[in-house]
Design an enzyme around this catalytic site. Structure first.
Site, PDB file in Angstrom:
ATOM      1  N   GLY A  52      46.816  79.968  82.748  1.00 27.19           N
ATOM      2  CA  GLY A  52      47.904  79.712  83.694  1.00 27.19           C
ATOM      3  C   GLY A  52      47.382  79.834  85.107  1.00 27.19           C
ATOM      4  O   GLY A  52      46.270  80.335  85.330  1.00 27.19           O
ATOM      5  N   CYS A  79      41.580  82.471  79.180  1.00 24.67           N
ATOM      6  CA  CYS A  79      41.558  82.293  80.632  1.00 24.67           C
ATOM      7  C   CYS A  79      42.514  83.291  81.311  1.00 24.67           C
ATOM      8  O   CYS A  79      42.241  84.475  81.307  1.00 24.67           O
ATOM      9  CB  CYS A  79      41.856  80.833  80.989  1.00 24.67           C
ATOM     10  SG  CYS A  79      41.347  80.447  82.669  1.00 24.67           S
ATOM     11  N   TYR A  80      43.638  82.852  81.859  1.00 19.48           N
ATOM     12  CA  TYR A  80      44.560  83.840  82.464  1.00 19.48           C
ATOM     13  C   TYR A  80      44.967  84.885  81.425  1.00 19.48           C
ATOM     14  O   TYR A  80      45.062  86.087  81.737  1.00 19.48           O
ATOM     15  CB  TYR A  80      45.801  83.132  83.030  1.00 19.48           C
ATOM     16  CG  TYR A  80      46.828  84.097  83.577  1.00 19.48           C
ATOM     17  CD1 TYR A  80      46.646  84.726  84.809  1.00 19.48           C
ATOM     18  CD2 TYR A  80      47.978  84.400  82.841  1.00 19.48           C
ATOM     19  CE1 TYR A  80      47.580  85.629  85.305  1.00 19.48           C
ATOM     20  CE2 TYR A  80      48.924  85.295  83.328  1.00 19.48           C
ATOM     21  CZ  TYR A  80      48.717  85.917  84.561  1.00 19.48           C
ATOM     22  OH  TYR A  80      49.636  86.804  85.044  1.00 19.48           O
ATOM     23  N   HIS A 165      38.007  77.690  77.801  1.00 21.95           N
ATOM     24  CA  HIS A 165      39.120  77.010  77.118  1.00 21.95           C
ATOM     25  C   HIS A 165      38.631  76.392  75.805  1.00 21.95           C
ATOM     26  O   HIS A 165      38.076  75.299  75.815  1.00 21.95           O
ATOM     27  CB  HIS A 165      39.696  75.908  78.016  1.00 21.95           C
ATOM     28  CG  HIS A 165      40.475  76.455  79.165  1.00 21.95           C
ATOM     29  ND1 HIS A 165      41.810  76.761  79.068  1.00 21.95           N
ATOM     30  CD2 HIS A 165      40.107  76.786  80.421  1.00 21.95           C
ATOM     31  CE1 HIS A 165      42.239  77.247  80.222  1.00 21.95           C
ATOM     32  NE2 HIS A 165      41.218  77.281  81.062  1.00 21.95           N
ATOM     33  N   GLU A 167      40.454  75.101  73.609  1.00 19.37           N
ATOM     34  CA  GLU A 167      41.385  74.060  73.160  1.00 19.37           C
ATOM     35  C   GLU A 167      41.021  72.668  73.650  1.00 19.37           C
ATOM     36  O   GLU A 167      41.533  71.686  73.132  1.00 19.37           O
ATOM     37  CB  GLU A 167      42.819  74.420  73.586  1.00 19.37           C
ATOM     38  CG  GLU A 167      43.105  74.398  75.089  1.00 19.37           C
ATOM     39  CD  GLU A 167      42.730  75.702  75.812  1.00 19.37           C
ATOM     40  OE1 GLU A 167      41.878  76.453  75.287  1.00 19.37           O
ATOM     41  OE2 GLU A 167      43.269  75.954  76.914  1.00 19.37           O
ATOM     42  N   SER A 217      60.537  50.110  69.770  1.00 17.77           N
ATOM     43  CA  SER A 217      59.755  49.180  70.588  1.00 17.77           C
ATOM     44  C   SER A 217      58.774  48.399  69.725  1.00 17.77           C
ATOM     45  O   SER A 217      58.118  47.494  70.205  1.00 17.77           O
ATOM     46  CB  SER A 217      58.960  49.977  71.615  1.00 17.77           C
ATOM     47  OG  SER A 217      57.978  50.767  70.942  1.00 17.77           O
ATOM     48  N   GLY A 218      58.662  48.791  68.444  1.00 15.83           N
ATOM     49  CA  GLY A 218      57.670  48.166  67.587  1.00 15.83           C
ATOM     50  C   GLY A 218      56.382  48.967  67.587  1.00 15.83           C
ATOM     51  O   GLY A 218      55.508  48.754  66.753  1.00 15.83           O
ATOM     52  N   GLY A 219      56.254  49.884  68.508  1.00 15.60           N
ATOM     53  CA  GLY A 219      55.081  50.753  68.531  1.00 15.60           C
ATOM     54  C   GLY A 219      55.213  51.818  67.465  1.00 15.60           C
ATOM     55  O   GLY A 219      56.294  52.020  66.893  1.00 15.60           O
ATOM     56  N   ASP A 221      55.176  55.052  67.637  1.00 18.36           N
ATOM     57  CA  ASP A 221      55.961  56.260  67.905  1.00 18.36           C
ATOM     58  C   ASP A 221      57.433  56.057  67.543  1.00 18.36           C
ATOM     59  O   ASP A 221      58.018  56.832  66.795  1.00 18.36           O
ATOM     60  CB  ASP A 221      55.867  56.662  69.380  1.00 18.36           C
ATOM     61  CG  ASP A 221      54.430  56.774  69.854  1.00 18.36           C
ATOM     62  OD1 ASP A 221      53.534  56.814  68.983  1.00 18.36           O
ATOM     63  OD2 ASP A 221      54.200  56.810  71.069  1.00 18.36           O
ATOM     64  N   SER A 222      58.022  54.992  68.101  1.00 19.63           N
ATOM     65  CA  SER A 222      59.451  54.807  67.837  1.00 19.63           C
ATOM     66  C   SER A 222      59.676  54.376  66.392  1.00 19.63           C
ATOM     67  O   SER A 222      60.706  54.701  65.802  1.00 19.63           O
ATOM     68  CB  SER A 222      60.059  53.813  68.818  1.00 19.63           C
ATOM     69  OG  SER A 222      59.377  52.589  68.777  1.00 19.63           O
ATOM     70  N   LYS A 362      49.317  61.567  69.480  1.00 17.92           N
ATOM     71  CA  LYS A 362      49.233  60.257  68.821  1.00 17.92           C
ATOM     72  C   LYS A 362      48.604  60.311  67.426  1.00 17.92           C
ATOM     73  O   LYS A 362      49.118  59.728  66.480  1.00 17.92           O
ATOM     74  CB  LYS A 362      48.406  59.339  69.722  1.00 17.92           C
ATOM     75  CG  LYS A 362      48.555  57.890  69.421  1.00 17.92           C
ATOM     76  CD  LYS A 362      49.924  57.483  69.845  1.00 17.92           C
ATOM     77  CE  LYS A 362      50.123  56.029  69.983  1.00 17.92           C
ATOM     78  NZ  LYS A 362      51.398  55.762  70.676  1.00 17.92           N
TER      79      LYS A 362
END
Ligand code: XMP
Length: 506
Positions: A52, A79-80, A165, A167, A217-219, A221-222, A362
């Site tokens: 952070g 880190c923090y 980090h 990650e 949208s055809g993608g 995700d949706s 993704k």
């Protein structure tokens, strides 16, 4: 289900910690940094304190509930979070020279947390403070040239701290460090699978009431969001596809065919190209364009909902990177781009928002898609931005620039397919702006458009690098664009990475 609780101190990478832990098939959950210990819950097998922007020695520095150290589960500070641990157990944190980027981490003790890293690795650092004095009971298990206590451990109390980090993709072996913590040190069971995600989402969505309107949208995700909701809510779901005139070549008809023929969901196509394009007339600023497209989408959905409702919910395929880059998460990451499906919704929409993929990246969505039986051709299709070609046409969106962008992009995709490279890269397209350059076609002078080809490699869209395409492929792309796309005079290749550039030009 066993899980790891990640306390969010505001790093832009906090969520990525959860993601890496999920990669080890362990459930992870991001919660506010001051979540009371009593609310952390018995399923939490361990706690991670994220990085952070604050300094622990400043007044009002954010701190966790002290009770978390008494829960009897291992704690790891990053880190923090590392500095919080040093400070809390009686060590000393001081301001140091800012250290950003890759550093050589030497492993002094690979007994548990740093197991599997051998003698050392390249670790990503991003900090302005460091541990000057290590608290009693802790030993140093790793160091860098600049940070003598880059990794510390108190195995009796099962408390660990690392300055780097693990990650981020740039830390080699970073995923192993988080896996060591979650599985080896905390003993969390590997129960997190995409099947488990589907099951849990279906249960949550199934518990809602009322009609659900899902913009598709055809993608991927949706589409995945729609199929997940369809599984949970069946006939309560109506999918609406708004053809905004900003899609890739042949895309709108392909989407309609896919939904009507394959998925058995209620599907409606709204032809709104004219309305989007007139709304975009004269708009050149990228953020204004994104917001304009977002508002038009929201208006189209609202109108559809009024005519076909009532609907209680508007569902979208928003992913985590859309959320973080739009700055609507609780953390302090500043707005980078207003991803239209996050920022453009009016407050008085009159529907609740359902975003079942909001925590995923993704590649995780692609894995969910496979579980849901989405066709392979769609799973492998490159991501495409919600505002479509409006963000690949720089400056005002005009019919001429849209045509050039669409046709040139189709060529880029075709040539990559031909070379067997389409699946190897993250995204590939052509962009066009207002720059012009002189060409010579036959014996004629052409003062035409400069077309920029962009092909990038990425794992999660958070960072990206330009793809070192073979020169032969670049040559074929360039030749075809200048020969086949009317008005294209020059072809350039974008060779900047993200950061500092972004993947889309606007
Ligand atoms: P940038 O350009 O921010 O893009 O590096 C990161 C990834 O997000 C996609 N992108 C969007 N996706 N709505 C979306 O659903 C948007 O408004 C949007 N803008 C960018 C982009 O294609 C890339 O994969």
């Amino acid at each position: 289900m066993d899980r790891i609780a990640v306390l969010d101190f505001g790093s832009q990478y906090s969520h990525l910690i959860c993601r890496r832990i999920r990669d080890a098939s362990v459930r992870a959950e991001l919660v506010p940094h001051d979540t009371p210990a009593a609310e952390i819950g018995p399923e939490a097998r361990g706690i991670i304190l994220s990085g952070g922007p604050a300094s622990v020695y400043e007044d009002g520095a954010p701190l966790p509930d002290a009770g978390i150290f008494g829960l009897g589960v291992p704690v790891l500070g990053i880190c923090y979070g590392h500095q919080v641990i040093v400070d809390r157990f009686g060590g000393k944190v001081k301001r140091a020279n800012r250290e950003y980027g890759s550093a050589r981490l030497t492993v002094d003790d690979g007994g548990d947390l740093l197991g599997g890293l051998g003698g050392g690795t390249r670790a990503w650092m991003s900090h302005g403070d460091e541990a000057e004095a290590v608290p009693a009971g802790f030993s140093v298990i790793g160091h860098t040239g600049a940070a003598a206590a880059a990794a510390i451990a108190d195995r009796d109390r099962s408390v660990y701290g690392i300055q780097f980090h693990p990650e981020v993709a740039h830390t080699e072996g970073g995923a192993a460090v988080l896996e060591n913590f979650a599985v080896r040190i905390c003993g969390a069971r590997r129960e997190w699978t995409m099947e488990a995600f589907v099951e849990e989402s279906v249960r949550k969505i199934g518990a809602t009431e009322g009609g659900i309107l899902c913009g598709v949208s055809g993608g991927i995700d949706s589409t995945v969001a729609a199929l997940l909701i369809h599984r949970a809510a069946g006939g309560r779901l109506a999918c609406v596809f708004v053809d905004n005139g900003l899609l890739r070549r042949g895309e709108a008809d392909g989407i309609e065919a896919m939904f009507r023929d394959n998925f058995g969901v209620r599907f409606h196509r709204v032809d709104a190209a004219g309305r989007f394009l007139s709304r975009l007339e004269g708009v050149a600023d990228p953020e204004e364009k994104r917001l304009a497209v977002g508002e038009e989408f929201a208006a189209a959905f609202s109108e559809f909902a009024e005519a076909n409702g009532p609907f209680r919910w508007l569902a979208q395929g928003t992913l985590y990177p859309d959320v973080i880059e739009s700055g609507v998460s609780k953390g302090p990451a500043s707005v980078i781009k207003s991803h239209h499906n996050v920022g453009g919704l009016p407050e008085d929409l009159g529907m609740g928002v359902l975003e079942p993929l909001r925590d995923l990246y993704k590649d995780e969505v692609r894995r969910v898609a496979a579980v849901l039986g989405v066709p392979e051709g769609l799973i492998g299709r490159h991501p495409f931005p919600g505002p479509g070609l409006a963000v690949r046409v720089m400056g005002e969106v005009t019919a001429e620039k849209l045509r050039i962008c669409r046709d040139a992009s189709a060529i880029v995709e075709e040539e990559l397919e031909k070379a067997g490279l389409y699946r190897e890269v993250w995204q590939a397209y052509a962009a066009v702006g207002d720059d012009r350059a002189v060409g010579v076609v036959g014996d004629e002078r052409l003062y035409g458009r400069v077309v920029t080809v962009r092909v990038v490699d990425s794992v999660d869209a958070m960072t990206a690098d330009w793809t070192r395409l073979p020169h032969g492929v670049l040559e074929a792309v360039s030749n075809r664009i200048t020969n086949e796309v009317d008005g294209a005079a020059w072809v350039t290749y974008a060779v900047s990475s993200k950061p500092p550039s972004t993947i889309e030009p606007q």
